[in-house]
Scaffold this motif. Sequence first.
Motif, mmCIF file in Angstrom:
data_model
loop_
_atom_site.group_PDB
_atom_site.id
_atom_site.type_symbol
_atom_site.label_atom_id
_atom_site.label_comp_id
_atom_site.label_asym_id
_atom_site.label_seq_id
_atom_site.Cartn_x
_atom_site.Cartn_y
_atom_site.Cartn_z
ATOM 1 N N GLU A 193 0.832 -1.211 0.000
ATOM 2 C CA GLU A 193 0.000 0.000 0.000
ATOM 3 C C GLU A 193 0.866 1.260 0.000
ATOM 4 O O GLU A 193 0.569 2.231 -0.699
ATOM 5 C CB GLU A 193 -0.935 -0.025 1.206
ATOM 6 C CG GLU A 193 -2.014 -1.105 1.105
ATOM 7 C CD GLU A 193 -2.818 -1.256 2.391
ATOM 8 O OE1 GLU A 193 -2.381 -0.694 3.437
ATOM 9 O OE2 GLU A 193 -3.859 -1.937 2.367
ATOM 10 N N THR A 194 1.938 1.234 0.786
ATOM 11 C CA THR A 194 2.868 2.364 0.795
ATOM 12 C C THR A 194 3.533 2.521 -0.562
ATOM 13 O O THR A 194 3.674 3.639 -1.082
ATOM 14 C CB THR A 194 3.945 2.164 1.881
ATOM 15 O OG1 THR A 194 3.316 2.077 3.159
ATOM 16 C CG2 THR A 194 4.933 3.316 1.895
ATOM 17 N N TRP B 88 2.367 1.685 -3.454
ATOM 18 C CA TRP B 88 1.406 2.219 -4.420
ATOM 19 C C TRP B 88 1.340 3.739 -4.338
ATOM 20 O O TRP B 88 1.320 4.427 -5.366
ATOM 21 C CB TRP B 88 0.023 1.620 -4.196
ATOM 22 C CG TRP B 88 -1.023 2.189 -5.124
ATOM 23 C CD1 TRP B 88 -1.838 3.256 -4.892
ATOM 24 C CD2 TRP B 88 -1.315 1.747 -6.458
ATOM 25 N NE1 TRP B 88 -2.639 3.506 -5.972
ATOM 26 C CE2 TRP B 88 -2.336 2.593 -6.969
ATOM 27 C CE3 TRP B 88 -0.833 0.729 -7.265
ATOM 28 C CZ2 TRP B 88 -2.872 2.443 -8.241
ATOM 29 C CZ3 TRP B 88 -1.373 0.571 -8.544
ATOM 30 C CH2 TRP B 88 -2.373 1.419 -9.012
ATOM 31 N N ARG B 89 1.311 4.272 -3.132
ATOM 32 C CA ARG B 89 1.257 5.732 -2.969
ATOM 33 C C ARG B 89 2.514 6.395 -3.538
ATOM 34 O O ARG B 89 2.425 7.453 -4.177
ATOM 35 C CB ARG B 89 1.084 6.087 -1.489
ATOM 36 C CG ARG B 89 -0.281 5.715 -0.924
ATOM 37 C CD ARG B 89 -0.522 6.332 0.435
ATOM 38 N NE ARG B 89 0.364 5.777 1.454
ATOM 39 C CZ ARG B 89 0.069 4.732 2.204
ATOM 40 N NH1 ARG B 89 -1.094 4.098 2.039
ATOM 41 N NH2 ARG B 89 0.914 4.291 3.126
ATOM 42 N N VAL B 90 3.655 5.761 -3.334
ATOM 43 C CA VAL B 90 4.907 6.294 -3.890
ATOM 44 C C VAL B 90 4.856 6.266 -5.418
ATOM 45 O O VAL B 90 5.265 7.229 -6.080
ATOM 46 C CB VAL B 90 6.114 5.489 -3.357
ATOM 47 C CG1 VAL B 90 7.394 5.862 -4.112
ATOM 48 C CG2 VAL B 90 6.290 5.729 -1.867
ATOM 49 N N GLU C 299 2.206 6.313 -7.272
ATOM 50 C CA GLU C 299 1.199 7.273 -7.721
ATOM 51 C C GLU C 299 1.778 8.688 -7.752
ATOM 52 O O GLU C 299 1.544 9.447 -8.704
ATOM 53 C CB GLU C 299 -0.012 7.203 -6.796
ATOM 54 C CG GLU C 299 -1.296 7.720 -7.402
ATOM 55 C CD GLU C 299 -2.502 7.343 -6.566
ATOM 56 O OE1 GLU C 299 -3.588 7.150 -7.149
ATOM 57 O OE2 GLU C 299 -2.371 7.237 -5.327
ATOM 58 N N GLU C 300 2.553 9.040 -6.724
ATOM 59 C CA GLU C 300 3.182 10.363 -6.696
ATOM 60 C C GLU C 300 4.195 10.532 -7.815
ATOM 61 O O GLU C 300 4.373 11.641 -8.338
ATOM 62 C CB GLU C 300 3.869 10.572 -5.340
ATOM 63 C CG GLU C 300 2.893 10.703 -4.169
ATOM 64 C CD GLU C 300 3.596 10.773 -2.833
ATOM 65 O OE1 GLU C 300 4.868 10.739 -2.830
ATOM 66 O OE2 GLU C 300 2.916 10.877 -1.802
ATOM 67 N N GLY D 12 -1.937 5.170 -11.735
ATOM 68 C CA GLY D 12 -2.988 6.153 -11.519
ATOM 69 C C GLY D 12 -3.470 6.796 -12.817
ATOM 70 O O GLY D 12 -3.009 6.465 -13.908
ATOM 71 N N TYR E 47 -1.489 -5.481 -8.512
ATOM 72 C CA TYR E 47 -2.574 -4.560 -8.174
ATOM 73 C C TYR E 47 -3.646 -4.598 -9.262
ATOM 74 O O TYR E 47 -3.370 -4.825 -10.447
ATOM 75 C CB TYR E 47 -2.060 -3.124 -8.083
ATOM 76 C CG TYR E 47 -0.955 -2.870 -7.098
ATOM 77 C CD1 TYR E 47 -1.226 -2.460 -5.790
ATOM 78 C CD2 TYR E 47 0.376 -2.995 -7.476
ATOM 79 C CE1 TYR E 47 -0.202 -2.191 -4.892
ATOM 80 C CE2 TYR E 47 1.410 -2.732 -6.579
ATOM 81 C CZ TYR E 47 1.119 -2.330 -5.300
ATOM 82 O OH TYR E 47 2.142 -2.066 -4.414
ATOM 83 N N GLY F 213 -5.709 0.219 -7.636
ATOM 84 C CA GLY F 213 -4.715 0.184 -6.574
ATOM 85 C C GLY F 213 -4.954 -0.875 -5.521
ATOM 86 O O GLY F 213 -4.109 -1.084 -4.651
#
Length: 227
Positions: free
Chosen positions: A87-88, A90-92, A94-95, A100, A182, A186
């Motif tokens: 999950e962490t 994925w956020r990285v 996405e940024e 995304g 994923y 996500g």
Amino acid sequence: MPDSIGEGWRRALPHMVLSNRDWWRASSSLHSGYCQKNNWEDDMKRTVATGLAIAAGVALTAVASNTSQIKAQEAPFGDPDSIGYAETLWRVMEEARLVGDDTIKVRPFEGSDPHGTVQEVLATTATIAGHTGRLVVKRNHASDSIDAVYDDPIGNLDAITIMFKREEGYDPENQNWFWAKYLPDGELDQNEAGMHLAGRVAKGMDSGCIACHTATGGEDLEVLTLN
């Protein structure tokens, strides 16, 4: 003739003279007390038995729960730590616009199972919890047209699979790769057993991420496409 309880009364009170009426009253009273005592003992036995049954049920539930937790902790993938790490990650990604709605556009190419008929691959580095490692992102598309995927990469996206090189000692037998699959939104995909595909996915199995990449990806286990 009086019963044995009445005879007991007569032996216990040899100097008392009881009328027949008094004798039967005493005998009946003693018999009633005897029955009440037996009923009380039966009630206590039932109460204790019920309590033991409930306690046994609670104990079995606790053992089953602890066993499930231990199995989840020992699993090479799909455990809480691996899910949280994915999950962490994925956020990285996405940024960094690797996943995304606002992803970097790259030229797709013809792919093959299990990653889709058309694929996009981005290779870079990422930092997770202070560790920087190589990151390979593979976008898997369910389309027969490379041009269609290039024009609408989000609309044709089926899944995203990644390899992230974790710290030394994570999985030395398999180059310390962290694997995850994923869905387009996500969420982590799951196998048929309901295990989330994140971590040392399918380690020790005859098929799956590690087995496939070990057979075709060389020493670094990286694979772009299968011919």
